[in-house]
Design an enzyme around this catalytic site. Sequence first.
Site, PDB file in Angstrom:
ATOM      1  N   ASP A   1       1.110  -1.096  -0.029  1.00 16.06           N
ATOM      2  CA  ASP A   1       0.303   0.477  -0.030  1.00 16.06           C
ATOM      3  C   ASP A   1       1.095   1.425   0.012  1.00 16.06           C
ATOM      4  O   ASP A   1       1.345   1.835   0.586  1.00 16.06           O
ATOM      5  CB  ASP A   1      -1.168  -0.316   1.418  1.00 16.06           C
ATOM      6  CG  ASP A   1      -1.538   1.460   1.950  1.00 16.06           C
ATOM      7  OD1 ASP A   1      -1.953   1.923   0.575  1.00 16.06           O
ATOM      8  OD2 ASP A   1      -1.932   1.621   2.427  1.00 16.06           O
TER       9      ASP A   1
ATOM     10  N   ASN B   1       0.506   8.411   0.624  1.00 22.04           N
ATOM     11  CA  ASN B   1       1.607   9.811  -0.050  1.00 22.04           C
ATOM     12  C   ASN B   1       2.460   9.918   0.978  1.00 22.04           C
ATOM     13  O   ASN B   1       4.179  10.066  -0.175  1.00 22.04           O
ATOM     14  CB  ASN B   1       0.787  10.837   0.389  1.00 22.04           C
ATOM     15  CG  ASN B   1      -0.495  11.152  -0.190  1.00 22.04           C
ATOM     16  OD1 ASN B   1      -1.198  11.308  -1.333  1.00 22.04           O
ATOM     17  ND2 ASN B   1      -2.107  11.404   0.032  1.00 22.04           N
TER      18      ASN B   1
ATOM     19  N   LYS C   1       3.493   0.668   3.506  1.00 21.90           N
ATOM     20  CA  LYS C   1       3.047  -0.390   3.947  1.00 21.90           C
ATOM     21  C   LYS C   1       2.865  -1.445   3.682  1.00 21.90           C
ATOM     22  O   LYS C   1       2.538  -1.396   2.716  1.00 21.90           O
ATOM     23  CB  LYS C   1       1.408   0.172   4.836  1.00 21.90           C
ATOM     24  CG  LYS C   1       1.257   1.257   5.550  1.00 21.90           C
ATOM     25  CD  LYS C   1      -0.173   1.329   6.090  1.00 21.90           C
ATOM     26  CE  LYS C   1      -0.171   2.616   7.131  1.00 21.90           C
ATOM     27  NZ  LYS C   1      -1.628   2.642   7.572  1.00 21.90           N
TER      28      LYS C   1
ATOM     29  N   GLY D   1      -9.985   7.077  -6.126  1.00 18.94           N
ATOM     30  CA  GLY D   1      -9.066   6.684  -5.424  1.00 18.94           C
ATOM     31  C   GLY D   1      -8.762   5.123  -5.530  1.00 18.94           C
ATOM     32  O   GLY D   1      -9.163   4.522  -4.738  1.00 18.94           O
TER      33      GLY D   1
ATOM     34  N   ASP E   1      -7.429   3.870  -3.447  1.00 23.52           N
ATOM     35  CA  ASP E   1      -7.615   3.304  -1.264  1.00 23.52           C
ATOM     36  C   ASP E   1      -8.446   3.229  -1.465  1.00 23.52           C
ATOM     37  O   ASP E   1      -9.293   2.568  -0.358  1.00 23.52           O
ATOM     38  CB  ASP E   1      -6.738   4.741  -0.791  1.00 23.52           C
ATOM     39  CG  ASP E   1      -7.057   6.260  -1.150  1.00 23.52           C
ATOM     40  OD1 ASP E   1      -7.763   6.036  -2.758  1.00 23.52           O
ATOM     41  OD2 ASP E   1      -7.550   6.541  -0.405  1.00 23.52           O
TER      42      ASP E   1
ATOM     43  N   ASP F   1     -12.200   7.548   6.595  1.00 24.92           N
ATOM     44  CA  ASP F   1     -10.651   7.268   6.335  1.00 24.92           C
ATOM     45  C   ASP F   1      -9.957   8.421   6.529  1.00 24.92           C
ATOM     46  O   ASP F   1      -9.762   9.364   5.755  1.00 24.92           O
ATOM     47  CB  ASP F   1      -9.837   6.385   5.205  1.00 24.92           C
ATOM     48  CG  ASP F   1      -8.482   6.936   5.152  1.00 24.92           C
ATOM     49  OD1 ASP F   1      -8.464   5.960   6.026  1.00 24.92           O
ATOM     50  OD2 ASP F   1      -8.703   5.697   4.228  1.00 24.92           O
TER      51      ASP F   1
ATOM     52  N   THR G   1      -4.499  11.479   5.539  1.00 31.49           N
ATOM     53  CA  THR G   1      -4.006  12.969   5.246  1.00 31.49           C
ATOM     54  C   THR G   1      -4.985  13.823   4.737  1.00 31.49           C
ATOM     55  O   THR G   1      -5.362  14.875   4.301  1.00 31.49           O
ATOM     56  CB  THR G   1      -2.846  13.366   4.378  1.00 31.49           C
ATOM     57  OG1 THR G   1      -1.613  11.618   4.316  1.00 31.49           O
ATOM     58  CG2 THR G   1      -2.328  14.005   2.870  1.00 31.49           C
TER      59      THR G   1
ATOM     60  N   THR H   1      -2.875  32.073  20.843  1.00 36.42           N
ATOM     61  CA  THR H   1      -2.926  31.496  19.694  1.00 36.42           C
ATOM     62  C   THR H   1      -3.182  29.554  19.122  1.00 36.42           C
ATOM     63  O   THR H   1      -3.271  29.275  18.558  1.00 36.42           O
ATOM     64  CB  THR H   1      -1.600  31.953  18.802  1.00 36.42           C
ATOM     65  OG1 THR H   1      -2.183  33.590  18.874  1.00 36.42           O
ATOM     66  CG2 THR H   1      -1.684  31.340  17.454  1.00 36.42           C
TER      67      THR H   1
END
Length: 242
Positions: A6, A9, A13, A94, A96, A117, A120, A172
């Site tokens: 897998d 980005n 894996k 995609g 994935d 999921d 990212t 902040t």
Amino acid sequence: MYLIIDVGNSFVKLAVFENDALKSKQVVKLNDVIKEVKSLRKKYLEIEKAIISSVGRLTESDTLVLSTLFDLTILNSETKLPFTNLYQTPKTLGVDRMALVCAAVKQFPKQNTLIIDAGTCITYDFVNANNEYLGGAISPGLRMRYASLNNLTANLPLLNTEMPESIIGDSTKSSIHSGVVHGVLNEIDGNIADYKEKYLDLTIILTGGDTNFLSKQLKSSIFANSNFLLEGLYYILKFNSI
């Protein structure tokens, strides 16, 4: 015995399955893929078939090397899948997301299922009780939100992911944590609520790199499974090996 590759980005894996059980899993850098796969090949001589799911940058030469080591399936829009794909642009779906839906129809057959999921990006994918994939949504993940605040403003710092102590940020940094984390949690809970209005018997799965961070904070009842994508790729490989 099957090998799952897998390519994400940021990392890759590698997982080995035997008799529907995960025997080995590791996360490696993209540049180390061939070396680590060859090491697995020596360790598990019974591996015959492999599948690649790549949303990252695996080179053609690396793919060619892998194809000499195994009977290799490269997941794409032409791959046979165990569900009806009603996505209007199937070639842009995609790989994935394909794998996640495959895991859902295998593990939760004939159920209305929402797969979330959180990585990212945060992707939402829905498959109904008729085994039909309808689509979903894509939004920025936690790290992308932190990074965008830093990249697209002049003075906001880049922070590590942290659960805010309060919804009211009194600095902040605490304001950024509150905005990012509560924003994601409220988005996920809101999406789940919208789906539940239409599908009362909804099964919800949360997976991805931020599963552990988010799962305990969500209001909705979910199945948390960080290996859901790998399991989906394994099912696709088995499905195409029949």
